[in-house]
Write a protein that holds these residues in place. Structure first.
Motif, PDB file in Angstrom:
ATOM      1  N   UNK A 446       0.813  -1.217   0.000  1.00 29.18           N
ATOM      2  CA  UNK A 446       0.000   0.000   0.000  1.00 29.18           C
ATOM      3  C   UNK A 446       0.845   1.264   0.000  1.00 29.18           C
ATOM      4  N   UNK A 447       1.993   1.272   0.679  1.00 27.38           N
ATOM      5  CA  UNK A 447       2.810   2.483   0.708  1.00 27.38           C
ATOM      6  C   UNK A 447       3.887   2.512  -0.372  1.00 27.38           C
ATOM      7  N   UNK A 448       4.056   1.421  -1.127  1.00 23.79           N
ATOM      8  CA  UNK A 448       5.180   1.343  -2.060  1.00 23.79           C
ATOM      9  C   UNK A 448       4.733   1.136  -3.506  1.00 23.79           C
ATOM     10  N   UNK A 449       4.566  -0.100  -3.903  1.00 22.65           N
ATOM     11  CA  UNK A 449       4.301  -0.389  -5.311  1.00 22.65           C
ATOM     12  C   UNK A 449       2.906   0.039  -5.751  1.00 22.65           C
ATOM     13  N   UNK A 450       1.983   0.221  -4.818  1.00 22.39           N
ATOM     14  CA  UNK A 450       0.653   0.702  -5.177  1.00 22.39           C
ATOM     15  C   UNK A 450       0.687   2.094  -5.766  1.00 22.39           C
ATOM     16  N   UNK A 451       1.046   3.119  -4.980  1.00 23.61           N
ATOM     17  CA  UNK A 451       1.067   4.488  -5.522  1.00 23.61           C
ATOM     18  C   UNK A 451       2.200   4.750  -6.512  1.00 23.61           C
ATOM     19  N   UNK A 452       3.392   4.208  -6.262  1.00 22.52           N
ATOM     20  CA  UNK A 452       4.533   4.523  -7.129  1.00 22.52           C
ATOM     21  C   UNK A 452       4.357   3.904  -8.509  1.00 22.52           C
ATOM     22  N   UNK A 453       3.604   2.817  -8.590  1.00 21.63           N
ATOM     23  CA  UNK A 453       3.325   2.232  -9.900  1.00 21.63           C
ATOM     24  C   UNK A 453       2.630   3.194 -10.837  1.00 21.63           C
ATOM     25  N   UNK A 454       1.925   4.183 -10.272  1.00 17.09           N
ATOM     26  CA  UNK A 454       1.259   5.198 -11.096  1.00 17.09           C
ATOM     27  C   UNK A 454       2.062   6.497 -11.156  1.00 17.09           C
ATOM     28  N   UNK A 455       2.772   6.815 -10.092  1.00 14.45           N
ATOM     29  CA  UNK A 455       3.523   8.071 -10.049  1.00 14.45           C
ATOM     30  C   UNK A 455       4.728   8.034 -10.993  1.00 14.45           C
ATOM     31  N   UNK A 456       5.501   6.961 -10.953  1.00  6.23           N
ATOM     32  CA  UNK A 456       6.772   6.902 -11.681  1.00  6.23           C
ATOM     33  C   UNK A 456       6.606   7.082 -13.197  1.00  6.23           C
ATOM     34  N   UNK A 457       5.675   6.355 -13.850  1.00  4.24           N
ATOM     35  CA  UNK A 457       5.546   6.549 -15.299  1.00  4.24           C
ATOM     36  C   UNK A 457       5.182   7.981 -15.691  1.00  4.24           C
ATOM     37  N   UNK A 458       4.438   8.677 -14.839  1.00  5.88           N
ATOM     38  CA  UNK A 458       4.029  10.043 -15.179  1.00  5.88           C
ATOM     39  C   UNK A 458       5.175  11.030 -15.110  1.00  5.88           C
ATOM     40  N   UNK A 459       6.300  10.627 -14.523  1.00  4.81           N
ATOM     41  CA  UNK A 459       7.424  11.537 -14.322  1.00  4.81           C
ATOM     42  C   UNK A 459       8.516  11.425 -15.373  1.00  4.81           C
ATOM     43  N   UNK A 460       8.567  10.346 -16.121  1.00  5.24           N
ATOM     44  CA  UNK A 460       9.770  10.054 -16.905  1.00  5.24           C
ATOM     45  C   UNK A 460       9.646  10.376 -18.390  1.00  5.24           C
ATOM     46  N   UNK A 461       8.444  10.744 -18.868  1.00  5.36           N
ATOM     47  CA  UNK A 461       8.249  10.982 -20.296  1.00  5.36           C
ATOM     48  C   UNK A 461       8.224  12.474 -20.629  1.00  5.36           C
ATOM     49  N   UNK A 462       8.772  12.859 -21.789  1.00  8.16           N
ATOM     50  CA  UNK A 462       8.668  14.255 -22.237  1.00  8.16           C
ATOM     51  C   UNK A 462       7.211  14.663 -22.436  1.00  8.16           C
ATOM     52  N   UNK A 463       6.957  15.947 -22.367  1.00  9.21           N
ATOM     53  CA  UNK A 463       5.603  16.482 -22.395  1.00  9.21           C
ATOM     54  C   UNK A 463       4.815  16.037 -23.618  1.00  9.21           C
ATOM     55  N   UNK A 464       5.428  16.076 -24.796  1.00 15.96           N
ATOM     56  CA  UNK A 464       4.667  15.892 -26.031  1.00 15.96           C
ATOM     57  C   UNK A 464       4.178  14.464 -26.238  1.00 15.96           C
ATOM     58  N   UNK A 465       4.790  13.475 -25.578  1.00 16.09           N
ATOM     59  CA  UNK A 465       4.343  12.092 -25.750  1.00 16.09           C
ATOM     60  C   UNK A 465       3.845  11.494 -24.437  1.00 16.09           C
ATOM     61  N   UNK A 466       3.696  12.325 -23.415  1.00 18.77           N
ATOM     62  CA  UNK A 466       3.334  11.790 -22.095  1.00 18.77           C
ATOM     63  C   UNK A 466       1.976  11.105 -22.119  1.00 18.77           C
ATOM     64  N   UNK A 467       0.983  11.711 -22.768  1.00 14.99           N
ATOM     65  CA  UNK A 467      -0.360  11.125 -22.771  1.00 14.99           C
ATOM     66  C   UNK A 467      -0.358   9.762 -23.460  1.00 14.99           C
ATOM     67  N   UNK A 468       0.298   9.668 -24.619  1.00 15.99           N
ATOM     68  CA  UNK A 468       0.332   8.395 -25.342  1.00 15.99           C
ATOM     69  C   UNK A 468       1.130   7.357 -24.572  1.00 15.99           C
ATOM     70  N   UNK A 469       2.239   7.769 -23.972  1.00 17.73           N
ATOM     71  CA  UNK A 469       3.043   6.832 -23.184  1.00 17.73           C
ATOM     72  C   UNK A 469       2.255   6.316 -21.983  1.00 17.73           C
ATOM     73  N   UNK A 470       1.507   7.221 -21.346  1.00 13.53           N
ATOM     74  CA  UNK A 470       0.714   6.804 -20.202  1.00 13.53           C
ATOM     75  C   UNK A 470      -0.405   5.840 -20.610  1.00 13.53           C
TER      76      UNK A 470
END
Length: 571
Positions: A446-470
């Motif tokens: 609950x404190x680790x892989x649950x939230x970070x599984x969604x947070x991490x991908x949103x942080x690593x992609x450039x702006x122009x392809x973030x929506x498609x990557x997500x």
């Protein structure tokens, strides 16, 4: 609009003077920053002008607070539908109506995730075509149809169909509701809304577990039909409630409805349209939309004026960009993180907790359901530290800690089940020890892989392809979710303690994968990400965005006069 007009008329000369002073103050701030900044044309962001928000910011603005509550309904619906099936599957009247073998039981659960996978892919098209608001309405209508089919199912085909249709709706809502909330909320409280959304998912799971427990004593089909039917209430509130919220300002801007975008921002912020904060946010949205258009003009000039076919080719080209050097490494990390998140075995427990508790010695129907309800409580309580401390301890350390303790939990459960599964009545204490380690596993997820599984991908992609990557990483999550839902009942029936060995193997692999392959993203900008992944996309994007922002601030002004004229006409 009438409320805003009346409030504007009642302000008087004193507020006008205050507004003028505020404008002068903001102008002075801009001058001071211009003199000290090393970046040409720098303008303060809305966050810089308004400051921190959080809970205080939510309470200070009742309209935004209502938006936050509305966001929680989307998460609540998502979590409820995830958790409710676990208790239904072990209710005597459900089993009498639908005598399922382990494979069929797995498919009843997994077909929801298959629908979610499909819905997540369709959501982006409708969100851009008809807007975020009406896409939520569409998702709600689909959900009401699916929930009705589930609650009223007379045969297995109706049950399967209802689960799949509900999955389509949840896939759409899980993509569009957070997107809508992030675009409609003030920048200083967007983080709070995301945290509330994640928290609401766990609350939805908790509520579903305890409703299952409460209805399990009803001696009729109502025991399992009622929990499934109660989803309709949440869906109706969501579908009707969205009609009282405005369109997304960013979507309005993308449709060249600049006056409407300004009008919505003024209403949301409860400020006049010529207020510096409203004007600055309008310019930021304008710059973001122009950025997307400029990227399309640069990369796909041959498709710009080709109508629907051209738009399709531009969208397809965006997905091709995900496989370029540097970007593909990020995509692989995002998808692998979603894969490992599911192969921790978390949804095997969420979906089949009562079945699992029966397999480790808890007898009857009410006792496993009661133990399942406690799973929901642990899940909610242990999600709170992630909301409070994620940015202090970093992503890698929390992922490593969670993987280590989840592996320990699975190994201990496997040993206990392997030793005592043939004679649980004589080893009740050992069975409760296994239950305790199930709770320990849930707490560490609950404190680790649950939230970070969604947070991490949103942080690593450039702006122009973030929506498609997500969209790709999210679809990977749903597909892995489908696999886990499908294979868990046969594994419990045939592998028995080997089920926990299976998940323990993946949690051990996760630990070393994070240790050797996952870089820390805490406090890193997009430019820093380029250094990590060996790419220059984010630098180019940042330079282009800086140029567009300077152009917008220099040449674009919000259509204040038109909005004020309309307000005067309404008076």
């Amino acid at each position: 609009m009438d409320t805003e007009a009346e409030r504007s008329n009642s302000v008087g000369d004193q507020e006008k003077d205050t507004a003028q002073q505020t404008t002068v103050t903001e102008s002075n701030k801009l001058d001071d920053r211009a003199e000290t900044s090393h970046i040409d044309h720098h303008k303060p962001t809305v966050e810089e002008m308004e400051g921190a928000g959080g809970l205080k910011g939510l309470i200070a603005n009742p309209f935004v607070f209502a938006t936050a509550v509305f966001a929680s309904l989307g998460g609540l619906l998502f979590g409820y539908d995830q958790g409710v099936i676990s208790g239904v599957l072990v209710m005597p009247h459900f089993m009498a109506t639908f005598p399922l073998n382990p494979t069929e039981k797995g498919f009843v659960v997994a077909i929801l995730e298959l629908g979610c996978w499909a819905g997540a892919w369709f959501a982006g098209y409708f969100a851009d075509k008809i807007g975020r608001k009406f896409t939520i309405v569409l998702g709600t209508i689909i959900f009401l149809l699916g929930a009705s089919l589930q609650a009223g199912a007379q045969n297995i085909s109706f049950l399967f169909g209802g689960r799949f249709v509900c999955g389509l709706a949840i896939g759409i809502l899980s993509m569009v509701v957070p997107l809508y909330q992030s675009e409609i909320s003030p920048p200083e409280i967007r983080g709070s809304l995301v945290a509330l959304q994640q928290f609401a998912i766990t609350v939805g799971i908790l509520i579903s577990f305890w409703i299952d427990y409460g209805t399990s004593t009803i001696d009729s089909d109502v025991s399992w039909r009622l929990p499934l039917a109660l989803q309709l209430i949440i869906g109706l509130i969501l579908g009707i409630g969205i009609l009282f919220f405005p369109f997304s300002p960013r979507w309005l801007m993308s449709q060249n409805r600049e006056e409407d975008a300004l009008r919505v921002l003024s209403r949301l912020r409860r400020l006049p349209p010529d207020h510096p904060i409203v004007a600055e946010e309008w310019r930021e949205i304008k710059a973001t939309v122009e950025f997307d258009r400029q990227i399309e003009r640069e990369k796909y000039p041959q498709h710009i004026n080709n109508g629907a076919k051209g738009r399709f080719m531009i969208g397809l080209g965006g997905y091709r960009d995900l496989f370029r050097k540097g970007i593909f490494k990020r995509l692989w990390l995002g998808c692998a993180l979603q894969f490992f998140q599911q192969f921790t075995g978390i949804n095997a427990i969420i979906y089949y907790a009562p079945t699992i508790f029966q397999s480790i010695g808890l007898s009857g129907t009410s006792v496993p359901l009661l133990a399942t309800g406690i799973v929901g409580v642990v899940n909610v309580v242990c999600t709170i530290p992630a909301v409070l401390f994620l940015d202090q301890f970093g992503r890698r350390n929390i992922l490593l800690c969670g993987a280590f303790f989840m592996a320990i939990s699975h190994i201990i459960i496997a040993i206990i089940v392997g030793l005592f599964e043939d004679n649980w009545p004589a080893h009740k204490t050992e069975g409760w020890v296994a239950v305790a380690f199930v709770y320990f596993f849930i707490a560490n997820f609950a404190y680790s892989w649950g939230p970070i599984g969604w947070v991490y991908p949103s942080e690593i992609f450039p702006l122009r392809i973030r929506a498609k990557a997500m969209s790709v990483t999210t679809s990977a999550n749903w597909m892995c979710n489908f696999i886990i839902g499908l294979i868990t009942p046969p594994m419990i029936a045939t592998l028995r303690f080997g089920t926990y060995v299976f998940f323990a193997t993946f949690t051990v692999l996760m630990f070393f994968w994070v240790l050797f392959f996952v870089p820390e993203t805490k406090g890193r900008s997009l430019e820093d990400m380029d250094q990590v992944f060996g790419d220059k996309s984010a630098v180019h994007d940042a330079e282009l965005m800086s140029h567009i922002q300077a152009q917008v601030h220099e040449h674009e002004a919000p259509p204040v006069a038109a909005v004020k004229q309309e307000r005067d006409n309404l008076e």
